[in-house]
Design a protein around this motif. Structure first.
Motif, PDB file in Angstrom:
ATOM      1  N   LEU A  15       0.800  -1.223   0.000  1.00  0.00           N
ATOM      2  CA  LEU A  15       0.000   0.000   0.000  1.00  0.00           C
ATOM      3  C   LEU A  15       0.838   1.281   0.000  1.00  0.00           C
ATOM      4  O   LEU A  15       0.426   2.301  -0.562  1.00  0.00           O
ATOM      5  CB  LEU A  15      -0.919   0.033   1.226  1.00  0.00           C
ATOM      6  CG  LEU A  15      -2.299  -0.618   1.112  1.00  0.00           C
ATOM      7  CD1 LEU A  15      -3.010  -0.543   2.457  1.00  0.00           C
ATOM      8  CD2 LEU A  15      -3.141   0.042   0.031  1.00  0.00           C
ATOM      9  N   LEU A  16       1.997   1.234   0.616  1.00  0.00           N
ATOM     10  CA  LEU A  16       2.767   2.460   0.858  1.00  0.00           C
ATOM     11  C   LEU A  16       3.022   3.319  -0.374  1.00  0.00           C
ATOM     12  O   LEU A  16       2.923   4.547  -0.304  1.00  0.00           O
ATOM     13  CB  LEU A  16       4.095   2.130   1.549  1.00  0.00           C
ATOM     14  CG  LEU A  16       4.016   1.921   3.062  1.00  0.00           C
ATOM     15  CD1 LEU A  16       5.365   1.497   3.620  1.00  0.00           C
ATOM     16  CD2 LEU A  16       3.545   3.208   3.754  1.00  0.00           C
ATOM     17  N   PRO A  17       3.376   2.759  -1.529  1.00  0.00           N
ATOM     18  CA  PRO A  17       3.676   3.640  -2.670  1.00  0.00           C
ATOM     19  C   PRO A  17       2.447   4.189  -3.390  1.00  0.00           C
ATOM     20  O   PRO A  17       2.571   5.139  -4.164  1.00  0.00           O
ATOM     21  CB  PRO A  17       4.484   2.726  -3.603  1.00  0.00           C
ATOM     22  CG  PRO A  17       3.998   1.353  -3.313  1.00  0.00           C
ATOM     23  CD  PRO A  17       3.690   1.350  -1.837  1.00  0.00           C
ATOM     24  N   ILE A  18       1.265   3.652  -3.143  1.00  0.00           N
ATOM     25  CA  ILE A  18       0.082   4.030  -3.917  1.00  0.00           C
ATOM     26  C   ILE A  18      -0.362   5.452  -3.567  1.00  0.00           C
ATOM     27  O   ILE A  18      -0.694   5.760  -2.423  1.00  0.00           O
ATOM     28  CB  ILE A  18      -1.081   3.053  -3.673  1.00  0.00           C
ATOM     29  CG1 ILE A  18      -0.685   1.640  -4.107  1.00  0.00           C
ATOM     30  CG2 ILE A  18      -2.324   3.509  -4.436  1.00  0.00           C
ATOM     31  CD1 ILE A  18      -1.748   0.589  -3.812  1.00  0.00           C
ATOM     32  N   ARG A  46       5.655  13.733   0.110  1.00  0.00           N
ATOM     33  CA  ARG A  46       5.703  12.409   0.747  1.00  0.00           C
ATOM     34  C   ARG A  46       4.394  12.058   1.423  1.00  0.00           C
ATOM     35  O   ARG A  46       4.295  11.080   2.164  1.00  0.00           O
ATOM     36  CB  ARG A  46       6.871  12.295   1.753  1.00  0.00           C
ATOM     37  CG  ARG A  46       8.221  12.644   1.194  1.00  0.00           C
ATOM     38  CD  ARG A  46       8.572  11.802  -0.028  1.00  0.00           C
ATOM     39  NE  ARG A  46       8.765  10.391   0.320  1.00  0.00           N
ATOM     40  CZ  ARG A  46       8.825   9.401  -0.569  1.00  0.00           C
ATOM     41  NH1 ARG A  46       8.649   9.665  -1.854  1.00  0.00           N
ATOM     42  NH2 ARG A  46       9.025   8.160  -0.182  1.00  0.00           N
ATOM     43  N   GLY A  47       3.372  12.881   1.191  1.00  0.00           N
ATOM     44  CA  GLY A  47       2.035  12.575   1.681  1.00  0.00           C
ATOM     45  C   GLY A  47       1.228  11.877   0.608  1.00  0.00           C
ATOM     46  O   GLY A  47       1.687  11.694  -0.537  1.00  0.00           O
ATOM     47  N   TYR A  48       0.000  11.501   0.947  1.00  0.00           N
ATOM     48  CA  TYR A  48      -0.834  10.718   0.037  1.00  0.00           C
ATOM     49  C   TYR A  48      -1.935  11.560  -0.589  1.00  0.00           C
ATOM     50  O   TYR A  48      -2.540  12.403   0.068  1.00  0.00           O
ATOM     51  CB  TYR A  48      -1.429   9.518   0.781  1.00  0.00           C
ATOM     52  CG  TYR A  48      -0.365   8.504   1.108  1.00  0.00           C
ATOM     53  CD1 TYR A  48      -0.012   7.529   0.192  1.00  0.00           C
ATOM     54  CD2 TYR A  48       0.339   8.565   2.309  1.00  0.00           C
ATOM     55  CE1 TYR A  48       0.997   6.613   0.465  1.00  0.00           C
ATOM     56  CE2 TYR A  48       1.349   7.662   2.592  1.00  0.00           C
ATOM     57  CZ  TYR A  48       1.677   6.688   1.669  1.00  0.00           C
ATOM     58  OH  TYR A  48       2.681   5.802   1.932  1.00  0.00           O
ATOM     59  N   ARG A  49      -2.172  11.281  -1.881  1.00  0.00           N
ATOM     60  CA  ARG A  49      -3.246  11.947  -2.615  1.00  0.00           C
ATOM     61  C   ARG A  49      -4.117  10.865  -3.254  1.00  0.00           C
ATOM     62  O   ARG A  49      -4.143  10.694  -4.470  1.00  0.00           O
ATOM     63  CB  ARG A  49      -2.667  12.902  -3.662  1.00  0.00           C
ATOM     64  CG  ARG A  49      -1.815  14.005  -3.027  1.00  0.00           C
ATOM     65  CD  ARG A  49      -1.259  14.993  -4.032  1.00  0.00           C
ATOM     66  NE  ARG A  49      -0.437  15.994  -3.362  1.00  0.00           N
ATOM     67  CZ  ARG A  49       0.172  17.006  -3.995  1.00  0.00           C
ATOM     68  NH1 ARG A  49       0.035  17.143  -5.318  1.00  0.00           N
ATOM     69  NH2 ARG A  49       0.906  17.871  -3.317  1.00  0.00           N
ATOM     70  N   ARG A  50      -4.793  10.149  -2.398  1.00  0.00           N
ATOM     71  CA  ARG A  50      -5.677   9.065  -2.829  1.00  0.00           C
ATOM     72  C   ARG A  50      -7.112   9.592  -2.846  1.00  0.00           C
ATOM     73  O   ARG A  50      -7.878   9.378  -1.918  1.00  0.00           O
ATOM     74  CB  ARG A  50      -5.555   7.878  -1.865  1.00  0.00           C
ATOM     75  CG  ARG A  50      -4.162   7.238  -1.815  1.00  0.00           C
ATOM     76  CD  ARG A  50      -4.047   6.291  -0.639  1.00  0.00           C
ATOM     77  NE  ARG A  50      -2.785   5.545  -0.624  1.00  0.00           N
ATOM     78  CZ  ARG A  50      -2.305   4.908   0.441  1.00  0.00           C
ATOM     79  NH1 ARG A  50      -2.996   4.935   1.584  1.00  0.00           N
ATOM     80  NH2 ARG A  50      -1.165   4.265   0.380  1.00  0.00           N
ATOM     81  N   TYR A  51      -7.454  10.285  -3.910  1.00  0.00           N
ATOM     82  CA  TYR A  51      -8.766  10.914  -4.003  1.00  0.00           C
ATOM     83  C   TYR A  51      -9.762   9.963  -4.661  1.00  0.00           C
ATOM     84  O   TYR A  51      -9.394   9.127  -5.491  1.00  0.00           O
ATOM     85  CB  TYR A  51      -8.682  12.217  -4.784  1.00  0.00           C
ATOM     86  CG  TYR A  51      -7.651  13.187  -4.274  1.00  0.00           C
ATOM     87  CD1 TYR A  51      -7.316  13.227  -2.920  1.00  0.00           C
ATOM     88  CD2 TYR A  51      -6.994  14.059  -5.132  1.00  0.00           C
ATOM     89  CE1 TYR A  51      -6.367  14.112  -2.437  1.00  0.00           C
ATOM     90  CE2 TYR A  51      -6.044  14.952  -4.665  1.00  0.00           C
ATOM     91  CZ  TYR A  51      -5.720  14.979  -3.318  1.00  0.00           C
ATOM     92  OH  TYR A  51      -4.782  15.859  -2.853  1.00  0.00           O
ATOM     93  N   ALA A  52     -11.025  10.134  -4.319  1.00  0.00           N
ATOM     94  CA  ALA A  52     -12.071   9.239  -4.792  1.00  0.00           C
ATOM     95  C   ALA A  52     -12.137   9.178  -6.315  1.00  0.00           C
ATOM     96  O   ALA A  52     -12.094  10.209  -6.992  1.00  0.00           O
ATOM     97  CB  ALA A  52     -13.423   9.693  -4.240  1.00  0.00           C
TER      98      ALA A  52
END
Length: 402
Positions: free
Chosen positions: A5-8, A15-21
């Motif tokens: 999961l870490l690189p997704i 270095r933060g996450y941009r996992r938008y819907a």
């Protein structure tokens, strides 16, 4: 699971996450969930609102014990908010299988869609739709910053936006929902406990403040001739801090939009979004009312027009007392027990809070040593995460084998 999961969706600079819907990163997370379910021989399905489910046992049997959380993120969010609950649900199932636990009730793991509301501005869209707290018509009107509507985004991701809406039949299958989440604060760190039980979620909401002035040249317009909405906005930000301090609450202007957004231009519009939360409704009303009163006074003083729109609101959520007490019994919160698990409130919203009006819900928190959340600095030690998995496994075993 963490390594996968870490690189997704991780941004190379922040270095933060941009996992938008309904984006590519979201699709990768959803594929990961499906693969985890299938690798364990679980029955995988996606409901009408895009929430993912993995079932052990017959979903139609009713009285199911459900656990899980979400995989999407806020802009440049941390690795744990949401994913810790989903990863821990799979790990807890692995632990129970290692114990050779025989379930007497169906067990389900879930990934709720668009919990953070980072793209369309409304939190917990997947669970709100399921619980009937968001109408199909209102959902279809949601748009992102680029003007892309929710239906268009869902369709582009391969889902049917015309199918979304309340799902009472699915909710009727659930006997209890338990969500594990990293603590978004330092209460457990200060008490020295690895795991806690949630008591309630503070009432909270989002308000949009539109300050409208007059665009003009930054170099040629006298200060006395300006109708600059940025001044009223700035004074309102400071007022929010004062009102929150007086009420023992929190208030944050964390998002702003400026038009025409030029360095050498006086703005014509400053749009700011307020997030405010308090321990009870009266305190929240006092804070937001005080902020709006101050904003209107500042706007009048500078010749600015002001509109205030409440975009979302969640009342106080008292988690099911019987279920909360049962978690305490299972985890040994009796005074004579060797393990003490504290019960604490939170100012953060969760899918568990949305579902609480439809099914018995409860939450477990895992210690966050810094208290930082919604940031790449969000963290939890491996030992604490393992403690959370074992606590969740004990709870699921206690609830699903009786």
């Amino acid at each position: 699971m963490w390594r996968e999961l870490l690189p997704i969706g991780r941004h190379p600079d922040s270095r933060g996450y941009r996992r938008y819907a309904w984006t590519g990163a979201d699709a990768e997370c959803r594929t990961w969930f499906k693969e985890q379910a299938e690798a364990r021989g679980l029955a995988y399905e996606v409901d009408r609102n895009g929430n993912q489910w993995a079932w052990l046992g017959d979903p139609r049997a009713g009285d199911a014990v459900v656990t899980g959380s979400h995989l999407d993120s806020v802009p440049d969010g941390g690795a744990y908010d949401g994913p810790l609950g989903v990863v821990s649900s799979f790990a807890a199932l692995d632990e129970l299988r290692a114990r050779r636990t025989e379930f007497t009730k169906p067990l389900a793991l879930v990934n709720f869609g668009d919990e953070e509301g980072a793209r369309f501005g409304l939190a917990c869209v997947g669970s709100r739709l399921t619980a009937g707290q968001l109408t199909t018509e209102a959902a279809h009107r949601l748009t992102d910053g680029d003007g892309v509507s929710l239906p268009r985004a869902m369709e582009a991701a391969g889902y049917d936006p015309d199918a979304i809406g309340p799902d009472p039949e699915r909710l009727a299958r659930i006997g209890a929902f338990v969500e594990l989440h990293v603590e978004q604060g330092r209460a457990l760190d200060l008490s020295g406990d690895r795991v806690g039980i949630a008591s309630a979620i503070w009432p909270h909401g989002r308000w949009r403040f539109d300050f409208r002035g007059q665009a003009n040249h930054a170099g040629t317009t006298r200060l006395a001739d300006r109708r600059d909405p940025m001044l009223s906005y700035a004074e309102t930000v400071l007022a929010a801090r004062r009102e929150a301090e007086l009420a023992g609450a929190v208030a944050t202007f964390g998002k702003i939009s400026v038009e025409p957004n030029g360095v050498n231009a006086i703005p014509s519009l400053v749009r700011g979004w307020l997030d405010s939360r308090a321990e009870d409704q009266a305190a929240l009303d006092t804070v937001v009312g005080g902020i709006e009163k101050a904003a209107r006074a500042y706007a009048d003083a500078h010749g600015i027009d002001l509109d205030v729109v409440r975009e979302s609101f969640t009342p106080v959520v008292e988690f099911d007392h019987a279920l909360r007490d049962e978690l305490g019994r299972i985890l040994g919160t009796d005074r004579d027990a060797a393990l003490s698990v504290p019960v604490l409130g939170t100012g953060a919203g969760h899918d568990a809070g949305i579902l609480s009006g439809s099914v018995p819900t409860a939450m477990l928190f895992v210690r966050n040593p810094t208290g930082v959340s919604h940031s790449p600095a969000e963290s939890a030690t491996e030992d604490d995460c393992v403690a959370g998995v074992l606590a969740l496994a004990d709870v699921l075993e206690g609830l699903a084998t009786t």
